[in-house]
Design a protein around this motif. Structure first.
Motif, PDB file in Angstrom:
ATOM      1  N   VAL A 127       0.923  -1.108  -0.114  1.00 13.61           N
ATOM      2  CA  VAL A 127      -0.076   0.003   0.044  1.00 13.61           C
ATOM      3  C   VAL A 127       0.876   1.236   0.099  1.00 13.61           C
ATOM      4  O   VAL A 127       1.857   1.451   0.694  1.00 13.61           O
ATOM      5  N   ASP A 129       0.867   4.930   0.985  1.00 12.21           N
ATOM      6  CA  ASP A 129       0.057   5.834   1.572  1.00 12.21           C
ATOM      7  C   ASP A 129       1.053   6.711   2.514  1.00 12.21           C
ATOM      8  O   ASP A 129       1.737   6.104   3.486  1.00 12.21           O
ATOM      9  N   THR A 130       0.989   8.058   2.505  1.00 11.93           N
ATOM     10  CA  THR A 130       1.964   8.869   3.102  1.00 11.93           C
ATOM     11  C   THR A 130       1.362   9.094   4.529  1.00 11.93           C
ATOM     12  O   THR A 130       2.409   9.876   5.386  1.00 11.93           O
ATOM     13  N   TYR A 135      -1.926  -0.935   8.183  1.00 11.99           N
ATOM     14  CA  TYR A 135      -2.569  -1.862   7.348  1.00 11.99           C
ATOM     15  C   TYR A 135      -2.473  -3.271   7.535  1.00 11.99           C
ATOM     16  O   TYR A 135      -2.203  -4.184   6.710  1.00 11.99           O
ATOM     17  N   VAL A 140       3.556  -1.337   3.640  1.00  9.96           N
ATOM     18  CA  VAL A 140       3.107   0.113   3.424  1.00  9.96           C
ATOM     19  C   VAL A 140       4.615   0.723   3.204  1.00  9.96           C
ATOM     20  O   VAL A 140       5.590   1.066   3.621  1.00  9.96           O
ATOM     21  N   ARG A 142       5.784   4.572   2.523  1.00 12.44           N
ATOM     22  CA  ARG A 142       5.331   6.045   2.834  1.00 12.44           C
ATOM     23  C   ARG A 142       6.155   7.070   2.237  1.00 12.44           C
ATOM     24  O   ARG A 142       5.758   8.447   2.127  1.00 12.44           O
ATOM     25  N   ASN A 163      -7.662   3.424  -2.871  1.00 14.15           N
ATOM     26  CA  ASN A 163      -8.196   2.537  -2.052  1.00 14.15           C
ATOM     27  C   ASN A 163      -9.494   3.001  -1.607  1.00 14.15           C
ATOM     28  O   ASN A 163     -10.189   2.073  -1.100  1.00 14.15           O
ATOM     29  N   ASP A 203      -3.649  10.714  -1.112  1.00 18.14           N
ATOM     30  CA  ASP A 203      -4.335   9.520  -1.136  1.00 18.14           C
ATOM     31  C   ASP A 203      -3.605   8.187  -0.906  1.00 18.14           C
ATOM     32  O   ASP A 203      -2.379   8.105  -0.915  1.00 18.14           O
ATOM     33  N   ALA A 204      -4.378   7.032  -0.763  1.00 15.61           N
ATOM     34  CA  ALA A 204      -3.827   5.754  -0.770  1.00 15.61           C
ATOM     35  C   ALA A 204      -4.068   4.972  -1.932  1.00 15.61           C
ATOM     36  O   ALA A 204      -5.407   4.771  -2.268  1.00 15.61           O
TER      37      ALA A 204
END
Length: 376
Positions: A127, A129-130, A135, A140, A142, A163, A203-204
């Motif tokens: 994923v 995602d910042t 999760y 992740v 970042r 997502n 966003d993710a």
């Protein structure tokens, strides 16, 4: 410098703008189109459009044209079965447990639910995602440095999915990477920093292995095609009123019909037979017998693994029973069906465009009314 790096806004914002532009049709052009197609007086067409837009079905001008409602040969009962997209959210909220919406709208959460039941789905590798969200054991990424390290050992291509995305907005394909650049299909190379700025933003996104179509569908496209299975949990059991194959053009990343060149197939929900093939034709639709890029016949063909598609769809539906009206997007691979997405409700537009008939059959309308739905 790449298109991704120079275009204003994020990839999600740009796709939203393109999607909205497709919906923003010129009323005069629509009236002229309908009048030419039907041979009717433009003033009469305009008045009919206005009445349908103001009516309970809320059929807007662009839908009126795509549904072909200007054709006077359509009987009143058949015409009354059509309903506009602006009604669907109200219906979905009236018949479903809204606390379950997050289970389908959050794609990571949805993937965990499907995985616990052993349902086949695309493999999520990471994923991006910042933000601070964890999760549940997932990897992740970042920062640009995290992404660079991940991509050095990755197998390409990789599919990127928002997502919380709808209508395939913001999807992308990573076809390669090196120390300096990420290489995106249709966009070229972009630095890791620019990728985070113009693709990810705030966003993710899920990074997934690409799902490959079965041999039958690979005749027509290399991009993943999904079947929208519409499901209603009636008192007497599961009812599937419609199935639609969303068939992407080979030049598109995703199968949503708003993308230029994509097609829709109306599928017999019981047998998997292709009943009708449609494409966009200016502001309207046109019916085809063969695929426009390959000239291979589609209508009359039966999709493979249909028994398993029905089985998987039933399992997904039973897993989400608080959503009495739901839909599942399923890709058929050589190994069988793969669940790409679950939705709380479904688009009213897709089955009506694909079939040329309204979704509010007496049975569907009766089920909605049994649930206390007043919007239709």
């Amino acid at each position: 410098m790449s298109q991704t790096a120079t275009a204003a806004g994020s990839i999600v914002q740009r796709d939203h703008a393109q999607w909205s532009k497709k919906l923003d049709a010129n009323a005069t052009a629509l009236i002229v189109h309908a009048a030419r197609k039907s041979g009717r007086n433009p003033a009469a067409i305009a008045m009919e459009m206005i009445l349908m837009k103001r009516g309970k079905a809320r059929i807007f001008f662009d839908e009126y044209v795509k549904f072909g409602l200007y054709d006077k040969a359509i009987q009143d009962a058949d015409r009354a079965a059509f309903v506009g997209a602006r009604v669907q959210n109200e219906v979905i909220h009236q018949c479903n447990d809204t606390s379950w919406f997050a289970v389908t709208e959050d794609k990571w959460l949805s993937s965990r639910v499907l995985a616990e039941d052993g349902l086949p789905q695309p493999e999520t590798l990471a994923v991006v995602d910042t933000g601070p969200r964890r999760y549940a054991g997932g990897r992740v990424l970042r920062t640009p440095e995290d992404l660079r390290a991940f991509l050095q050992d990755a197998e390409f291509p990789l599919f990127g999915k928002h997502n919380r995305g709808l209508m395939s907005v913001g999807v992308f394909m990573i076809e390669g990477a090196d120390e300096e650049m990420v290489y995106l299909r249709d966009k070229g190379g972009v630095t890791y920093a620019k990728f985070f700025e113009h693709v990810i933003g705030k966003d993710a996104f899920l990074l997934q292995k690409v799902v490959e179509n079965c041999a039958f569908i690979r005749q027509f496209t290399s991009a993943a095609a999904t079947i929208r299975m519409v499901s209603m949990l009636a008192d007497d059991g599961l009812y599937v009123p419609s199935a639609v194959l969303k068939l992407p053009s080979s030049r598109n990343l995703a199968d949503n019909f708003w993308r230029p060149g994509n097609l829709l197939c109306n599928i017999d929900p019981q047998t998997g037979e292709v009943l009708r093939l449609v494409a966009t034709d200016g502001p309207g639709l046109k019916e085809l017998d063969t695929h426009p890029e390959t000239d291979v016949p589609l209508v009359g063909e039966v999709l493979p693994h249909w028994d398993r598609v029905l089985e998987v769809n039933a399992r997904v539906t039973e897993l989400h029973t608080p959503l009495r009206y739901q839909s599942t997007d399923i890709c058929i691979t050589d190994d069988g069906p793969v669940v790409v997405e679950v939705n709380a409700g479904s688009s009213f537009s897709l089955p009506q465009y694909a079939s040329g008939t309204g979704v509010l059959t007496p049975k569907v309308r009766g089920i909605f009314h049994d649930w206390g739905v007043t919007a239709v």
